[in-house]
Design a protein around this motif. Structure first.
Motif, mmCIF file in Angstrom:
data_model
loop_
_atom_site.group_PDB
_atom_site.id
_atom_site.type_symbol
_atom_site.label_atom_id
_atom_site.label_comp_id
_atom_site.label_asym_id
_atom_site.label_seq_id
_atom_site.Cartn_x
_atom_site.Cartn_y
_atom_site.Cartn_z
ATOM 1 N N UNK A 46 -4.328 2.672 -5.122
ATOM 2 C CA UNK A 46 -5.384 2.327 -4.186
ATOM 3 C C UNK A 46 -5.360 3.244 -2.989
ATOM 4 N N UNK A 47 -6.397 3.217 -2.163
ATOM 5 C CA UNK A 47 -6.452 4.090 -0.987
ATOM 6 C C UNK A 47 -5.320 3.861 0.006
ATOM 7 N N UNK A 48 -4.839 2.621 0.068
ATOM 8 C CA UNK A 48 -3.781 2.289 1.023
ATOM 9 C C UNK A 48 -2.400 2.235 0.378
ATOM 10 N N UNK A 49 -2.289 2.765 -0.833
ATOM 11 C CA UNK A 49 -1.028 2.633 -1.569
ATOM 12 C C UNK A 49 0.073 3.495 -0.958
ATOM 13 N N UNK A 50 1.326 3.043 -1.039
ATOM 14 C CA UNK A 50 2.456 3.844 -0.557
ATOM 15 C C UNK A 50 2.567 5.178 -1.302
ATOM 16 N N UNK A 51 2.196 5.164 -2.586
ATOM 17 C CA UNK A 51 2.287 6.403 -3.372
ATOM 18 C C UNK A 51 1.382 7.494 -2.798
ATOM 19 N N UNK A 52 0.167 7.103 -2.404
ATOM 20 C CA UNK A 52 -0.756 8.088 -1.834
ATOM 21 C C UNK A 52 -0.236 8.581 -0.485
ATOM 22 N N UNK A 53 0.221 7.668 0.338
ATOM 23 C CA UNK A 53 0.760 8.062 1.644
ATOM 24 C C UNK A 53 1.962 8.982 1.484
ATOM 25 N N UNK A 54 2.805 8.682 0.488
ATOM 26 C CA UNK A 54 3.982 9.515 0.253
ATOM 27 C C UNK A 54 3.592 10.916 -0.193
ATOM 28 N N UNK A 55 2.563 11.010 -1.037
ATOM 29 C CA UNK A 55 2.138 12.330 -1.494
ATOM 30 C C UNK A 55 1.539 13.156 -0.359
ATOM 31 N N UNK A 56 0.836 12.502 0.546
ATOM 32 C CA UNK A 56 0.329 13.233 1.708
ATOM 33 C C UNK A 56 1.482 13.757 2.556
ATOM 34 N N UNK A 57 2.487 12.915 2.763
ATOM 35 C CA UNK A 57 3.641 13.334 3.564
ATOM 36 C C UNK A 57 4.410 14.454 2.872
ATOM 37 N N UNK A 58 4.621 14.310 1.563
ATOM 38 C CA UNK A 58 5.333 15.343 0.808
ATOM 39 C C UNK A 58 4.567 16.659 0.827
ATOM 40 N N UNK A 59 3.234 16.567 0.704
ATOM 41 C CA UNK A 59 2.411 17.766 0.731
ATOM 42 C C UNK A 59 2.607 18.539 2.025
ATOM 43 N N UNK A 60 2.642 17.815 3.133
ATOM 44 C CA UNK A 60 2.804 18.491 4.425
ATOM 45 C C UNK A 60 4.175 19.153 4.524
#
Length: 597
Positions: free
Chosen positions: A19-33
């Motif tokens: 989902x848009x608010x999922x921890x997995x998505x947030x983690x991938x954004x952080x890892x990407x940076x």
């Protein structure tokens, strides 16, 4: 049939993110940076000092970073395509795009430094490193952009302005189009109904002329009510492109598209010339024949895709459509059908039309680590079955090419249409072979001819329209009347004197989203159709071993160019006879219709 039944499947995007608010998505954004910053710290300013193997390791890391970006952007884009009217989804998608843009700014150096490597040193590195040679096709395509790259600071400015520049105008266009509704009177009952654009356009295929005319007039009226905005968007994006093309020293507005498509300008010019020369023997001839069948001296523009008899295009259920397409695929290649079956076994297709959903149809490859998704607006007509065959072809192609990895699986648009149009041809031939009733056979053949004219003649007319619009825009801002005049001129040339372009048709250019999303994309459809016609003729002449070679072509993805991919079939797109052979298939279908008229 209306395809809004709740039983029609919709996609499940959780294979990308829950989902848009999922921890997995947030983690991938952080890892990407983190990975982007680490990559820049490790490699910026140092590519010229690396060995072949070290450079290969850098490319592999860069590919991994880009794949994570692709996963994030694919999820945001697909979520938005499912509901363009949801403000929260719109904000989420824009936020993801902005974050990826911010993160990726530190990576601009990579392609610039790759292109600045001395030719001799680059070729030596390729020769000494098998790992780097694996990426050779991608690296060679990147280095073709060297004459068009700017200084790092300018590239950074253009990169930063992407999210507030052209992409914002595209978003405005999409959201405006998605909000349009069309009030169409029913001549039989005297009542009116309000339809989405997809439903209104579908009404142009109605058997009753009064219903087609009412839909056409409603489309014209609503488009005209919004024409000021669409004119502004068109002018702005054309000027934006002209500015960037000038800075990048592209010789023509379409040159950047040819480079991205990995196709020589002279090959595209030969295709366009061949199609335009064939207008009289293809579209002009067909529409004269259709006008005679319909008992009219001329067809009105709302008759262009009209069926010939009431009820001749009976509703085809979704389950029937699946069987038709997969059986056609399986008769050619069981492997092709098995890959296609996955899209139905899994929730990878969004089928029903609904308010706010993106119009048309597409196949989105996402990233090799996941799988493609298909979007349809299924209305139960023969052409919807063909659209399913088309998009499923894209999906199968993307699955088969995924083993090449992100950089080498990405197929240029010209070759990307090969599998889709070939899937259509397989399906059409199977349906034609199973049809013994003369009237139904004529209807099926006529529908195919209309589809091919829409794919070849109409798309080349669109390409010509874009060329004229961009040329005219170079001399100053265009009015809606200016654009409409060019539209009518190009449409008249391509359709011929058997079609009357009535009042109101001058604004129909505004809903062709390819002009906004991907300037000059449209010739890829004609390229793919003519290429497939030549391929299919080869298959019919020599079927032995063809399927295996064809599957190898799909699995190659973007690791080879069109010359190398077509060589095993004895075909060469640089040969003018190649295009004539492709157009001859369409002409032969019209011949059969004339003989049985």
């Amino acid at each position: 049939m209306t395809a809004t039944a709740p039983s029609l499947p919709t996609w499940d995007l959780s294979d990308l993110y829950p989902g848009p608010d999922s921890p997995e998505l947030a983690a991938d954004l952080a890892t990407s940076e983190t990975e982007a910053q680490d990559f820049a710290a490790r490699y910026a300013g140092k590519l010229a000092t690396l060995s072949g193997d070290e450079l290969a390791a850098a490319v592999a890391t860069f590919e991994r970073i880009q794949e994570r970006f692709g996963r994030l952007l694919s999820y945001a884009g697909l979520l938005r395509a499912g509901d363009l009217l949801d403000a929260d989804i719109g904000r989420f998608a824009q936020s993801v795009q902005e974050k990826i843009s911010d993160i990726s700014r530190v990576l601009i150096f990579f392609s610039l430094e790759l292109n600045n490597l001395e030719d001799g040193a680059f070729e030596a590195a390729l020769a000494q490193s098998a790992a780097l040679a694996h990426y050779g096709p991608w690296l060679l395509e990147v280095r073709k952009y060297k004459p068009h790259q700017l200084a790092a600071e300018l590239e950074g400015i253009l990169h930063d302005k992407q999210v507030t520049g052209a992409s914002s105008w595209v978003r405005l266009y999409d959201e405006t189009l998605a909000t349009l509704s069309f009030t169409i009177p029913d001549p039989a009952s005297g009542t009116s109904e309000t339809l989405t654009m997809e439903e209104a356009l579908d009404r142009l295929f109605a058997p009753e002329e009064a219903r087609r005319k009412a839909a056409a007039e409603a489309l014209s009226a609503t488009f005209r009510d919004n024409i000021r905005l669409f004119t502004l968007v068109t002018n702005t994006l054309a000027k934006d492109k002209e500015i960037e093309d000038r800075w990048r020293k592209f010789p023509s507005p379409e040159a950047s598209r040819h480079l991205a498509n990995q196709v020589e300008p002279e090959v595209v010019a030969a295709l366009v010339a061949a199609v335009r020369e064939a207008y009289p023997s293809l579209s002009h001839r067909f529409y004269r024949l259709k006008a005679k069948w319909m008992g009219k001296d001329k067809l009105d523009h709302w008759d262009r895709n009209a069926p010939l008899e009431t009820g001749e295009d009976s509703a085809i259920s979704w389950d029937e459509a699946k069987v038709i397409v997969l059986d056609a695929y399986r008769a050619f290649s069981p492997e092709l059908a098995d890959v296609g079956q996955r899209f139905f076994d899994k929730p990878w297709i969004d089928v029903p039309p609904r308010p706010g959903k993106a119009t048309g149809a597409f196949a989105h490859p996402t990233v090799p680590a996941v799988h493609p998704y298909l979007l349809l607006n299924y209305m139960g007509k023969t052409r919807d079955v063909m659209t399913l065959a088309h998009e499923l072809g894209h999906g199968v192609h993307q699955v088969l090419a995924a083993d090449q990895g992100l950089f080498l699986s990405d197929t240029p648009l010209t070759l990307a249409e090969t599998a889709s149009v070939f899937g259509e041809m397989l399906t059409f031939k199977a349906m034609l072979a199973a049809t013994t009733d003369r009237a139904k056979r004529r209807h099926l053949l006529m529908s195919k001819v209309q589809d091919m004219l829409n794919t070849v003649v109409r798309q080349i007319a669109f390409y010509t329209f874009e060329q004229k619009i961009h040329a005219a825009r170079a001399n100053g801002e265009l009015t809606a009347e200016d654009i409409g005049k060019i539209w009518l001129e190009v449409q008249s040339e391509s359709l011929g004197d058997a079609i009357r372009l009535n009042d109101g048709y001058d604004v129909y250019w505004c809903y062709i989203s390819h002009f906004i999303h991907s300037p000059f994309y449209v010739y890829a459809y004609a390229f793919g159709d003519c290429l497939v016609n030549s391929l299919y003729a080869t298959y019919e002449a020599e079927p032995e071993g063809f399927a295996a070679k064809y599957m190898e072509l799909l699995a190659a993805g973007g690791s080879k160019g069109h010359k190398e991919l077509l060589a095993p079939f004895g075909l060469d797109a640089a040969d003018p006879a190649f295009w004539r052979r492709g157009l001859a298939t369409l002409a032969s279908f019209i011949d059969e219709l004339e003989e049985n008229s």
